[in-house]
Design an enzyme around this catalytic site. Structure first.
Site, PDB file in Angstrom:
ATOM      1  N   LYS A 104     -63.735  22.852 -64.201  1.00 44.53           N
ATOM      2  CA  LYS A 104     -64.017  21.925 -63.094  1.00 44.53           C
ATOM      3  C   LYS A 104     -65.149  21.009 -63.508  1.00 44.53           C
ATOM      4  CE  LYS A 104     -62.647  21.158 -58.829  1.00 44.53           C
ATOM      5  NZ  LYS A 104     -61.327  21.418 -58.241  1.00 44.53           N
ATOM      6  N   GLY A 215     -57.803  19.222 -39.994  1.00 41.52           N
ATOM      7  CA  GLY A 215     -57.915  18.245 -41.100  1.00 41.52           C
ATOM      8  C   GLY A 215     -56.619  17.483 -41.232  1.00 41.52           C
ATOM      9  N   GLY A 217     -55.993  14.898 -43.531  1.00 43.28           N
ATOM     10  CA  GLY A 217     -56.159  14.087 -44.735  1.00 43.28           C
ATOM     11  C   GLY A 217     -54.935  14.207 -45.617  1.00 43.28           C
ATOM     12  N   ASN A 218     -55.146  14.103 -46.909  1.00 45.28           N
ATOM     13  CA  ASN A 218     -54.018  14.142 -47.847  1.00 45.28           C
ATOM     14  C   ASN A 218     -53.170  15.399 -47.643  1.00 45.28           C
ATOM     15  OD1 ASN A 218     -52.754  15.147 -50.388  1.00 45.28           O
ATOM     16  ND2 ASN A 218     -53.266  13.096 -51.078  1.00 45.28           N
ATOM     17  N   ALA A 219     -53.801  16.564 -47.728  1.00 44.39           N
ATOM     18  CA  ALA A 219     -53.049  17.824 -47.650  1.00 44.39           C
ATOM     19  C   ALA A 219     -52.537  18.074 -46.229  1.00 44.39           C
ATOM     20  CB  ALA A 219     -53.927  18.974 -48.139  1.00 44.39           C
ATOM     21  N   GLY A 220     -53.425  17.983 -45.231  1.00 40.94           N
ATOM     22  CA  GLY A 220     -53.073  18.323 -43.847  1.00 40.94           C
ATOM     23  C   GLY A 220     -52.001  17.406 -43.265  1.00 40.94           C
TER      24      GLY A 220
END
Ligand code: NAD
Length: 412
Positions: A104, A215, A217-220
């Site tokens: 990471k 959430g 966003g992208n994932a949610g």
């Protein structure tokens, strides 16, 4: 340290050690990353002054293959967090059985305060600083919080300039035009959907189950769309500004359009805004934290009514709350399995880059589905064998796989 994420990662390892006997020489090596880089990145800002940014890359373990993990641009990036995230990447790639290790990276910066020109210089500067330590057979970065395909494009270009030849597999999450995957944008949500379907069968929830997602966003947001298309009823959604609820079911496409227009889900006309309640306390079958770390804690876990929790966010449940959920028999599909679809599609992107031959979206989805379903089955087998939670089943599977690779390499 304010947020000692790495201490949490080590405590999880100790829990696994209590469940299975990890060889002591292997266990000792899993206490720290194999290599950590700290780099200074000088950037000439638009005002002509040089500002020096600090960046990190933690390469946790490469027994199963090259290090793999995203790059985060955020003011709160710190060495403990980068180390912890690199450990979790190691377990994630192992759970889904792809031939990669864990790494990471991060840069301490508030990217919202940079101009596009400064952001590009910082992205290229980070690659110059870590150039010798990354590569398709060494360490493969990808996007993470506040980094995106555009930044990956700059980073790939910088790497290839320094290398002197094309080598698209050094980085994943690239734009489609330069070797990216057309599934990457929604891969995490799609992967979460495949494991959710398996989990639903185990818990015995009916097919038109109700869902709350924290959430958008992208994932949610992608997951909300996929679930609605597949007959689930999305009754509660939230973002940083608040929550909207409609027990008859929210129209996710309309909510998305509303958020694009106004910047938030709050105020969407087809729902109520409920002030004195939290999304995790909604009366639903499935709860999906998809925003922040530590959103379910010992203080609010009692309000959870769902039968199943899918951890799309990384680390949304504190260890104390996790123990209470286990006692209440609420199934939690852990982050290292539930959100692994992103890294699986990254891996498939890299395979296509290596071949120089690109697959259809359908083919990528088919492979993703197969990997996620199989991974769920292997995790379940470990859960049953050790009479433990799904989380510990996933950790046992991951750590056994990493340990085996270390033994086979004679690293003990
Ligand atoms: P994102 O930045 O696109 O979206 C985050 C969402 O959370 C936004 O809608 C934001 O408004 C909302 N939010 C912030 N604070 C909130 C709060 N207090 N209550 C409710 N909502 C809040 O991020 P993302 O890419 O969707 O990632 C979400 C989580 O999933 C993160 O934990 C991330 O690490 C994890 N994850 C994402 C991916 C991926 O491919 N996108 C992969 C693995 C893990």
């Amino acid at each position: 340290m304010k947020n000692d994420a790495f201490a949490s990662a080590l405590s999880q390892l100790e829990q696994v050690q209590k469940l299975i006997k990890i060889d002591k020489n292997i266990f000792a090596q899993l206490q720290s990353p194999q290599r950590i880089l700290e780099v200074s990145i000088p950037v000439k800002m638009d005002n002509g002054n040089i500002q020096v940014f600090t960046g990190y890359r933690s390469q946790f373990n490469d027994a199963r293959g090259p290090f793999k993990g995203g790059i985060r641009f955020h003011p709160d990036v710190n060495i403990s967090e980068v180390k912890a995230l690199s450990a979790w990447m190691t377990w994630k790639t192992a759970v889904v059985g792809i031939p990669l290790g864990g790494g990471k990276g991060g840069v301490i910066v508030d990217p919202k305060k940079l101009s596009e020109n400064e952001l590009e210089k910082l992205s290229r500067g980070y690659i110059q600083a870590i150039f010798k330590f990354i590569g398709p057979n060494l360490d493969i970065p990808a996007p993470d919080m506040y980094t995106d395909p555009k930044i990956m494009g700059w980073m790939l270009d910088e790497y290839e300039k320094l290398a002197g030849f094309h080598i698209p597999g050094v980085i994943t999450g690239k734009p489609l035009s330069i070797g990216g995957s057309n599934v990457r944008g929604y891969s995490t949500a799609q992967g979460a959907f495949y494991v959710l379907k398996e989990a639903v069968k185990k818990v015995g929830i009916r097919k038109d189950a109700t869902v709350a997602i924290e959430g958008f966003g992208n994932a949610g947001a992608h997951l909300a769309q996929i679930l609605q298309k597949n007959g689930f009823r999305i009754v509660a959604l939230s973002d940083s500004k608040g929550m909207i609820v409609n027990y008859m079911g929210l129209d996710v496409e309309q909510v998305k359009k509303y958020k694009e227009k106004t910047g938030s889900v709050v105020g969407y006309p087809g729902a109520e805004k409920i002030k004195h309640s939290h999304i995790i306390a909604q009366e639903v079958d499935i709860l999906i934290p998809s925003a922040l770390e530590n959103s379910i804690t010992v203080d609010n876990v009692k309000t959870v009514k769902a039968k199943l929790i899918i951890e799309v966010a990384n680390g949304p449940i504190t260890p104390g709350a996790d123990a209470i959920l286990a006692k209440r028999n609420i199934m939690v599909v852990p982050d290292i399995l539930a959100n692994a679809g992103g890294v699986v599609v990254s891996y498939l992107e890299q395979v296509q880059n290596a071949y120089g031959y690109y697959w259809s979206e359908e083919k990528v989805l088919k492979k993703l589905e197969q990997i996620m379903k199989e991974s769920f089955a292997y995790v379940w087998e470990q859960k049953m064998k050790h009479n433990t939670t799904v989380r510990m089943g996933a950790y046992v599977l991951a750590i056994n796989r990493v340990s085996q690779a270390m033994v086979d390499r004679g690293r003990m």
